[in-house]
Design an enzyme around this catalytic site. Structure first.
Site, PDB file in Angstrom:
ATOM      1  N   GLY A 234       0.779  -1.241   0.000  1.00  0.00           N
ATOM      2  CA  GLY A 234       0.000   0.000   0.000  1.00  0.00           C
ATOM      3  C   GLY A 234       0.801   1.276   0.000  1.00  0.00           C
ATOM      4  O   GLY A 234       0.220   2.364   0.071  1.00  0.00           O
ATOM      5  N   GLU A 276       4.568  -6.245   1.932  1.00  0.00           N
ATOM      6  CA  GLU A 276       4.382  -6.748   0.565  1.00  0.00           C
ATOM      7  C   GLU A 276       3.954  -5.642  -0.397  1.00  0.00           C
ATOM      8  O   GLU A 276       2.832  -5.631  -0.875  1.00  0.00           O
ATOM      9  CB  GLU A 276       3.399  -7.922   0.552  1.00  0.00           C
ATOM     10  CG  GLU A 276       2.147  -7.670   1.340  1.00  0.00           C
ATOM     11  CD  GLU A 276       1.223  -8.866   1.417  1.00  0.00           C
ATOM     12  OE1 GLU A 276       1.703 -10.000   1.329  1.00  0.00           O
ATOM     13  OE2 GLU A 276       0.016  -8.646   1.572  1.00  0.00           O
ATOM     14  N   PRO A 277       4.877  -4.727  -0.658  1.00  0.00           N
ATOM     15  CA  PRO A 277       4.537  -3.662  -1.599  1.00  0.00           C
ATOM     16  C   PRO A 277       4.519  -4.149  -3.042  1.00  0.00           C
ATOM     17  O   PRO A 277       5.298  -5.025  -3.426  1.00  0.00           O
ATOM     18  CB  PRO A 277       5.669  -2.642  -1.401  1.00  0.00           C
ATOM     19  CG  PRO A 277       6.800  -3.409  -0.823  1.00  0.00           C
ATOM     20  CD  PRO A 277       6.250  -4.615  -0.142  1.00  0.00           C
ATOM     21  N   GLY A 278       3.622  -3.583  -3.824  1.00  0.00           N
ATOM     22  CA  GLY A 278       3.579  -3.876  -5.259  1.00  0.00           C
ATOM     23  C   GLY A 278       3.875  -2.602  -6.028  1.00  0.00           C
ATOM     24  O   GLY A 278       4.924  -2.432  -6.638  1.00  0.00           O
ATOM     25  N   ARG A 279       2.922  -1.648  -5.917  1.00  0.00           N
ATOM     26  CA  ARG A 279       3.017  -0.390  -6.657  1.00  0.00           C
ATOM     27  C   ARG A 279       4.357   0.324  -6.428  1.00  0.00           C
ATOM     28  O   ARG A 279       4.948   0.859  -7.351  1.00  0.00           O
ATOM     29  CB  ARG A 279       1.875   0.521  -6.178  1.00  0.00           C
ATOM     30  CG  ARG A 279       1.690   1.789  -6.958  1.00  0.00           C
ATOM     31  CD  ARG A 279       0.657   2.684  -6.264  1.00  0.00           C
ATOM     32  NE  ARG A 279      -0.457   1.924  -5.758  1.00  0.00           N
ATOM     33  CZ  ARG A 279      -1.582   1.683  -6.426  1.00  0.00           C
ATOM     34  NH1 ARG A 279      -1.728   2.183  -7.627  1.00  0.00           N
ATOM     35  NH2 ARG A 279      -2.549   0.974  -5.889  1.00  0.00           N
ATOM     36  N   ARG A 316      -7.109   1.861 -15.212  1.00  0.00           N
ATOM     37  CA  ARG A 316      -7.243   2.523 -13.908  1.00  0.00           C
ATOM     38  C   ARG A 316      -8.030   3.838 -13.958  1.00  0.00           C
ATOM     39  O   ARG A 316      -8.867   4.086 -13.077  1.00  0.00           O
ATOM     40  CB  ARG A 316      -5.872   2.728 -13.252  1.00  0.00           C
ATOM     41  CG  ARG A 316      -5.181   1.403 -12.906  1.00  0.00           C
ATOM     42  CD  ARG A 316      -3.883   1.608 -12.147  1.00  0.00           C
ATOM     43  NE  ARG A 316      -4.088   2.140 -10.823  1.00  0.00           N
ATOM     44  CZ  ARG A 316      -3.798   3.379 -10.461  1.00  0.00           C
ATOM     45  NH1 ARG A 316      -3.270   4.216 -11.325  1.00  0.00           N
ATOM     46  NH2 ARG A 316      -4.041   3.795  -9.239  1.00  0.00           N
ATOM     47  N   TYR A 320     -11.292   3.781 -11.552  1.00  0.00           N
ATOM     48  CA  TYR A 320     -11.427   4.607 -10.349  1.00  0.00           C
ATOM     49  C   TYR A 320     -10.806   5.991 -10.476  1.00  0.00           C
ATOM     50  O   TYR A 320     -10.146   6.470  -9.543  1.00  0.00           O
ATOM     51  CB  TYR A 320     -10.944   3.890  -9.074  1.00  0.00           C
ATOM     52  CG  TYR A 320      -9.829   2.886  -9.230  1.00  0.00           C
ATOM     53  CD1 TYR A 320     -10.095   1.527  -9.069  1.00  0.00           C
ATOM     54  CD2 TYR A 320      -8.531   3.272  -9.526  1.00  0.00           C
ATOM     55  CE1 TYR A 320      -9.086   0.592  -9.204  1.00  0.00           C
ATOM     56  CE2 TYR A 320      -7.525   2.335  -9.651  1.00  0.00           C
ATOM     57  CZ  TYR A 320      -7.809   0.998  -9.493  1.00  0.00           C
ATOM     58  OH  TYR A 320      -6.804   0.058  -9.622  1.00  0.00           O
ATOM     59  N   CYS A 349     -14.254   1.937 -27.598  1.00  0.00           N
ATOM     60  CA  CYS A 349     -15.617   2.468 -27.730  1.00  0.00           C
ATOM     61  C   CYS A 349     -16.294   2.628 -26.377  1.00  0.00           C
ATOM     62  O   CYS A 349     -17.281   1.963 -26.055  1.00  0.00           O
ATOM     63  CB  CYS A 349     -16.426   1.567 -28.640  1.00  0.00           C
ATOM     64  SG  CYS A 349     -15.711   1.508 -30.257  1.00  0.00           S
ATOM     65  N   GLU A 350     -15.692   3.433 -25.571  1.00  0.00           N
ATOM     66  CA  GLU A 350     -16.185   3.839 -24.263  1.00  0.00           C
ATOM     67  C   GLU A 350     -15.725   5.276 -24.127  1.00  0.00           C
ATOM     68  O   GLU A 350     -14.944   5.745 -24.957  1.00  0.00           O
ATOM     69  CB  GLU A 350     -15.506   3.019 -23.160  1.00  0.00           C
ATOM     70  CG  GLU A 350     -16.053   1.644 -22.927  1.00  0.00           C
ATOM     71  CD  GLU A 350     -17.401   1.676 -22.224  1.00  0.00           C
ATOM     72  OE1 GLU A 350     -17.580   2.488 -21.302  1.00  0.00           O
ATOM     73  OE2 GLU A 350     -18.265   0.878 -22.598  1.00  0.00           O
TER      74      GLU A 350
HETATM   75  C1  LIG Z   1      -3.019  -8.380   0.275  1.00  0.00           C
HETATM   76  C2  LIG Z   1      -2.321  -7.368  -0.528  1.00  0.00           C
HETATM   77  N1  LIG Z   1      -1.023  -7.203  -0.373  1.00  0.00           N
HETATM   78  C3  LIG Z   1      -0.317  -6.296  -1.101  1.00  0.00           C
HETATM   79  C4  LIG Z   1      -0.951  -5.516  -2.033  1.00  0.00           C
HETATM   80  C5  LIG Z   1      -0.139  -4.537  -2.823  1.00  0.00           C
HETATM   81  O1  LIG Z   1      -0.573  -3.242  -2.669  1.00  0.00           O
HETATM   82  P1  LIG Z   1       0.260  -2.039  -3.306  1.00  0.00           P
HETATM   83  O2  LIG Z   1       0.494  -2.382  -4.732  1.00  0.00           O
HETATM   84  O3  LIG Z   1      -0.604  -0.862  -3.130  1.00  0.00           O
HETATM   85  O4  LIG Z   1       1.542  -1.963  -2.545  1.00  0.00           O
HETATM   86  C6  LIG Z   1      -2.329  -5.635  -2.222  1.00  0.00           C
HETATM   87  C7  LIG Z   1      -3.039  -4.799  -3.200  1.00  0.00           C
HETATM   88  O5  LIG Z   1      -4.208  -4.839  -3.410  1.00  0.00           O
HETATM   89  C8  LIG Z   1      -3.026  -6.603  -1.447  1.00  0.00           C
HETATM   90  O6  LIG Z   1      -4.356  -6.770  -1.595  1.00  0.00           O
END
Ligand SMILES: Cc1ncc(COP(=O)(O)O)c(C=O)c1O
Length: 423
Positions: A234, A276-279, A316, A320, A349-350
């Site tokens: 997050g 557990e970051p993704g973004r 995206r 949202y 086509c949106e």
């Molecule tokens: C359980 C869990 N972990 C990690 C993430 C990664 O979040 P972010 O990409 O915002 O760091 C998410 C995103 O939805 C998630 O649901």
């Protein structure tokens, strides 16, 4: 006219060489983000594990980066697990998440020997136990707790009963933990939470950490030993200037201090912390290059700049109202005073508005637009709406640029179609 360079690459040349729409992913940026996470968290928390949330962007090249970096990987589906295993990720470094896991997916996760399965509800405990029994393996699990803290950017709320499909409500964690303790093939070793995304301040995490530690303490009273706490992902990135900056070092310091203070107050042994970051890892590492197809000026209303991609490669904004920054890549030296307000629209086509009311250098058909920070949740959320192909992806590293995913072809688009016998 000068061009926009991304990590040393002339983006106009990339567009010419590989065609558009084009996802460009910088491995150097991904490695730098992982490096800064490691430095910040390892300097503040003794036992910390960084696990990349694959949902942000996953293909075989990304799995190799995860493996090379020595971090963990979170997957949420059989498809993500398969991609990771095919790419040589050690199953022990994989955490299997998700609020729905089919029996087949649970079996695949257990058989492949993933490190931890994060259980989202009580029903999953007995299902997992039965499948593990049939396979003859024991599974380490975390319970996903809904701590009642919801965060978005710098705002957060704490509620007794958050309305969410994810996780086990706080009041039911005890029952779930007891079930797990009694299950013969399950070892409950940790608790997990994920409180939102694009969060820029540490406060909601501090509150969530306190709740998680108190919950772990309560479970200790029941003879359940929690040694790992996963605080989810997050961490925010700056898509536009309106987004608050994220102070990674301050954030990690705060988490470390809170952890030690709370554990000492609760007389609880400091658990292993997982994030557990993704973004944060892949978002700023990606850009998308488009060619302008049409410019339509509706006098006194709006000027539309239509590009050769859109919501099928980046849903995206449509999903949202996500905001992005962009620039005219082949007109990078035009001074901002000469920019004009336009709306960048996609070709589907949106309404397919990629960026509403953005100031750009004056563009004409054939110009290249670079949309920035598209590394997370664009490719991974792409679709074939209008039978549009998912674009090619190029990865850059040092002075190298290679295709890591070819664009879909018309053949790919009809590849799964089956004409029934009566037609
Ligand atoms: C359980 C869990 N972990 C990690 C993430 C990664 O979040 P972010 O990409 O915002 O760091 C998410 C995103 O939805 C998630 O649901």
């Amino acid at each position: 006219m000068s061009h926009y360079f991304f990590e040393g690459f002339d983006t106009v040349k990339l567009a010419e060489q590989f065609g558009t729409p084009l996802y460009v992913m910088s491995m150097d940026r991904i490695l730098r983000a992982i490096g800064s996470l490691k430095t910040a968290f390892e300097g503040n928390i003794d036992d910390i594990k960084i696990s990349y949330a694959g949902k942000a962007f996953l293909n075989r090249a990304m799995c190799r980066i995860v493996k090379k970096s020595g971090i963990g990987l979170d997957v949420v589906s059989g498809g993500e697990l398969y991609t990771a295993l095919c790419s040589g990720v050690d199953p022990k470094d994989i955490t299997y998440h998700g609020n729905y896991k089919s029996p087949a997916e649970m079996r695949e996760a257990i058989e492949s020997g993933v490190g931890v399965i994060t259980v989202d509800g009580r029903e999953e405990i007995s299902a997992l136990d039965n499948i593990a029994d049939a396979i003859g393996k024991k599974v380490d699990i975390h319970l996903r707790v809904n701590p009642g803290v919801e965060a978005h950017t710098h705002e957060f709320i704490s509620t007794g009963k958050t309305d969410s499909k994810f996780g086990i409500p706080l009041g039911e964690v005890g029952k779930a933990a007891k079930m797990a303790k009694e299950a013969k093939n399950i070892n409950l070793i940790g608790l997990h939470c994920h409180i939102g995304s694009q969060i820029s301040l540490p406060d909601p995490y501090s509150l969530a950490l306190e709740i998680m530690l108190k919950t772990a303490c309560d479970l200790r009273e029941e003879g359940i030993n929690i040694t790992e706490i996963n605080m989810g992902g997050g961490f925010g990135i700056r898509y536009t200037e309106a987004d608050d900056p994220f102070d990674l070092e301050g954030f990690a310091k705060n988490m470390g201090e809170n952890l030690r203070r709370l554990c000492s107050k609760l007389n609880f042994p400091i658990p292993k912390i997982i994030i557990e970051p993704g973004r944060y890892i892949v978002g700023p590492a990606g850009i998308t290059l488009y060619t302008v197809g049409a410019v339509k000026n509706i006098e006194g209303v709006r000027k539309y700049v239509t590009v050769d991609g859109g919501m099928n490669d980046n849903p995206r904004p449509a999903l949202y109202d996500a905001r992005y920054s962009a620039l005219a890549a082949n007109k990078a030296d035009i001074p901002a005073e000469e920019y004009e307000k336009v709306t960048v629209s996609g070709r589907s086509c949106e309404a397919d508005t990629l960026i509403k009311d953005i100031y750009l250098a004056k563009v004409v058909p054939g110009d290249i637009i670079a949309v920035l920070d598209t590394g997370a949740y664009c490719y991974s959320m792409a679709s074939n709406y209008n039978r549009l192909a998912v674009p090619k992806m190029v990865m850059t590293y040092g002075d190298k640029a290679e295709v890591i995913e070819r664009e879909q072809t018309y053949e790919d688009l009809i590849g799964r179609d089956i004409i029934p016998s009566w037609l």
